[in-house]
Scaffold this active site. Structure first.
Site, PDB file in Angstrom:
ATOM      1  N   HIS A 166       0.824  -1.209   0.000  1.00  0.00           N
ATOM      2  CA  HIS A 166       0.000   0.000   0.000  1.00  0.00           C
ATOM      3  C   HIS A 166       0.862   1.266   0.000  1.00  0.00           C
ATOM      4  O   HIS A 166       0.624   2.193  -0.780  1.00  0.00           O
ATOM      5  CB  HIS A 166      -0.911  -0.012   1.227  1.00  0.00           C
ATOM      6  CG  HIS A 166      -1.769   1.207   1.352  1.00  0.00           C
ATOM      7  ND1 HIS A 166      -2.980   1.341   0.718  1.00  0.00           N
ATOM      8  CD2 HIS A 166      -1.577   2.371   2.040  1.00  0.00           C
ATOM      9  CE1 HIS A 166      -3.502   2.528   1.011  1.00  0.00           C
ATOM     10  NE2 HIS A 166      -2.672   3.165   1.807  1.00  0.00           N
ATOM     11  N   GLU A 167       1.868   1.316   0.880  1.00  0.00           N
ATOM     12  CA  GLU A 167       2.696   2.515   0.981  1.00  0.00           C
ATOM     13  C   GLU A 167       3.568   2.713  -0.259  1.00  0.00           C
ATOM     14  O   GLU A 167       3.733   3.832  -0.741  1.00  0.00           O
ATOM     15  CB  GLU A 167       3.559   2.457   2.243  1.00  0.00           C
ATOM     16  CG  GLU A 167       2.766   2.456   3.541  1.00  0.00           C
ATOM     17  CD  GLU A 167       1.838   3.658   3.674  1.00  0.00           C
ATOM     18  OE1 GLU A 167       2.196   4.753   3.188  1.00  0.00           O
ATOM     19  OE2 GLU A 167       0.756   3.503   4.261  1.00  0.00           O
ATOM     20  N   HIS A 203       1.509   4.193  -3.044  1.00  0.00           N
ATOM     21  CA  HIS A 203       1.358   5.648  -2.973  1.00  0.00           C
ATOM     22  C   HIS A 203       2.512   6.341  -3.694  1.00  0.00           C
ATOM     23  O   HIS A 203       2.319   7.324  -4.415  1.00  0.00           O
ATOM     24  CB  HIS A 203       1.340   6.107  -1.514  1.00  0.00           C
ATOM     25  CG  HIS A 203      -0.007   6.082  -0.868  1.00  0.00           C
ATOM     26  ND1 HIS A 203      -1.127   6.662  -1.432  1.00  0.00           N
ATOM     27  CD2 HIS A 203      -0.416   5.567   0.329  1.00  0.00           C
ATOM     28  CE1 HIS A 203      -2.162   6.497  -0.623  1.00  0.00           C
ATOM     29  NE2 HIS A 203      -1.756   5.828   0.445  1.00  0.00           N
ATOM     30  N   GLU A 248      -6.509   6.753  -1.883  1.00  0.00           N
ATOM     31  CA  GLU A 248      -6.525   5.531  -1.090  1.00  0.00           C
ATOM     32  C   GLU A 248      -6.973   4.328  -1.914  1.00  0.00           C
ATOM     33  O   GLU A 248      -6.421   3.243  -1.804  1.00  0.00           O
ATOM     34  CB  GLU A 248      -7.433   5.711   0.120  1.00  0.00           C
ATOM     35  CG  GLU A 248      -6.841   6.589   1.187  1.00  0.00           C
ATOM     36  CD  GLU A 248      -5.475   6.099   1.641  1.00  0.00           C
ATOM     37  OE1 GLU A 248      -5.333   4.900   1.938  1.00  0.00           O
ATOM     38  OE2 GLU A 248      -4.553   6.914   1.680  1.00  0.00           O
TER      39      GLU A 248
END
Length: 269
Positions: A139-140, A143, A202
Site C-alpha cells: 500500500h505505501e 502511494h 486511497e
C-alpha cells in the site's frame, strides 16, 4: 512610466499547470497534477531519509528488521516486473530502494520518493505476520509509484508559494518546504501535519498494493483482515496515524474485497 504587473490568480496557475504538466497514474490512468521533478523530489527524499535514520533508533539484524527487508525486496521486485510489463519502468528512474525498521510506538509506515521506506515497530503487532507487513508495504509503495505525494505536495506548494519551483522554495523557504514534504508523505507524529490523502488516492493505493503483494507471493485475501485489526485498534479512540486521514475502515474493507478478484490474477503463491 513602468507598467504594473498583475499577480496571476492561483486558479489560472492550476489550470495552466494541469494542462501542461498532467501525468497519468499507473493502472487507473487517472490524470493528476504532479508537476515537481522526480529527480528533485528524490534528492530531497534521500536527504530527509538520511536525517531520519540519524535521528531515530533504527533496528538492525533482528528477525523483525530482516522481515521488513525481505518483504520490501519482494515488493520491489514485483513493482519492477509490473511496471516493466506495462511499459512504465521509467517511473523507477533514480530509485534507490531502502527498507528500515524504526523503534517507536507510533502505528505508522511510509514510503518516500525513490523507494525510501520506513516501518515503525508500533505497527508490527497489527501486521501480525509477514503477510500483514506485505499489505502495508504494498500500500505505501503504491502511494509512491502513483506519485500521490508529488500530487499533494504540488497542490500545497501552489497554495502556499504560488507555483514556486522546488529548488527555489528549498533555497528561499527551506523549513516550510521541508515541512510540506514530510507532511505530503505522512512522515512524523503530529496528525495535523499530515496532508490528507483523498478517497481516490486511497483506492488507487489499495488496488495497486494488492497487485504488488500478490505478485510478490503474498495472498491478497489477507488484506481485509489487516484492516479489520486496524479498525478494532482505533475503535472509540484517536485513530493510528496510518488511519488518521484515511476513509472509514468499513468502506475500505468493502472496496478491497471488491478488488481482490483482480489481484488474484497476479497471485504467485
Amino acid at each position: 512610466m513602468k507598467k504594473r504587473i498583475k499577480k496571476v490568480p492561483i486558479w489560472i496557475l492550476i489550470l495552466v499547470l494541469t494542462t501542461v504538466t498532467c501525468k497519468r497514474v499507473p493502472l487507473t490512468g487517472r490524470k493528476q497534477l504532479a508537476f515537481l521533478p522526480a529527480s528533485e523530489l528524490n534528492a530531497l527524499s534521500f536527504s530527509q531519509y538520511q536525517q531520519i535514520k540519524q535521528k531515530e533508533q533504527v533496528i538492525k539484524g533482528t528477525p523483525e528488521a530482516q522481515m521488513i527487508e525481505r518483504v520490501g525486496r519482494r515488493i520491489q521486485k514485483a513493482v519492477e516486473e509490473y511496471l516493466n510489463a506495462n511499459g512504465q519502468s521509467q517511473l523507477l528512474n533514480g530509485f534507490e530502494w531502502e527498507f528500515i525498521l524504526i523503534k517507536s510506538d507510533v502505528v505508522n509506515a511510509w514510503c518516500m520518493p525513490g523507494g525510501k521506506v520506513a516501518f515503525y515497530t508500533g505497527i508490527l503487532p497489527i501486521c501480525k505476520d509477514e503477510t500483514g507487513v506485505a499489505v502495508v508495504m504494498g500500500h505505501e509503495v503504491a502511494h509512491a509509484i502513483a506519485q500521490h505525494g508529488n500530487e499533494r505536495m504540488s497542490q500545497a506548494m501552489l497554495q502556499q508559494f504560488g507555483g514556486m519551483a522546488l529548488a527555489v522554495a528549498l533555497r528561499d523557504k527551506p523549513a516550510e518546504t521541508q515541512a510540506i514534504f514530510l507532511g505530503a508523505y505522512g512522515v512524523g507524529t503530529t496528525l495535523g501535519a499530515i496532508l490528507p490523502y483523498s478517497r481516490l488516492h486511497e483506492s488507487e493505493a489499495d488496488r495497486l498494493g494488492l497487485i504488488f503483494m500478490a505478485m510478490a507471493g503474498y495472498d491478497p485475501r489477507e488484506a481485509p483482515k489487516f484492516w479489520e485489526r486496524m479498525s478494532n485498534l482505533s475503535g472509540g479512540q484517536k485513530p493510528p496515524e496510518i488511519l488518521s486521514t484515511h476513509p472509514s475502515n468499513e468502506r475500505r474493507i468493502r472496496d478491497i474485497n471488491a478488488q481482490i478478484p483482480e489481484a488474484m490474477k497476479y497471485y504467485k503463491p
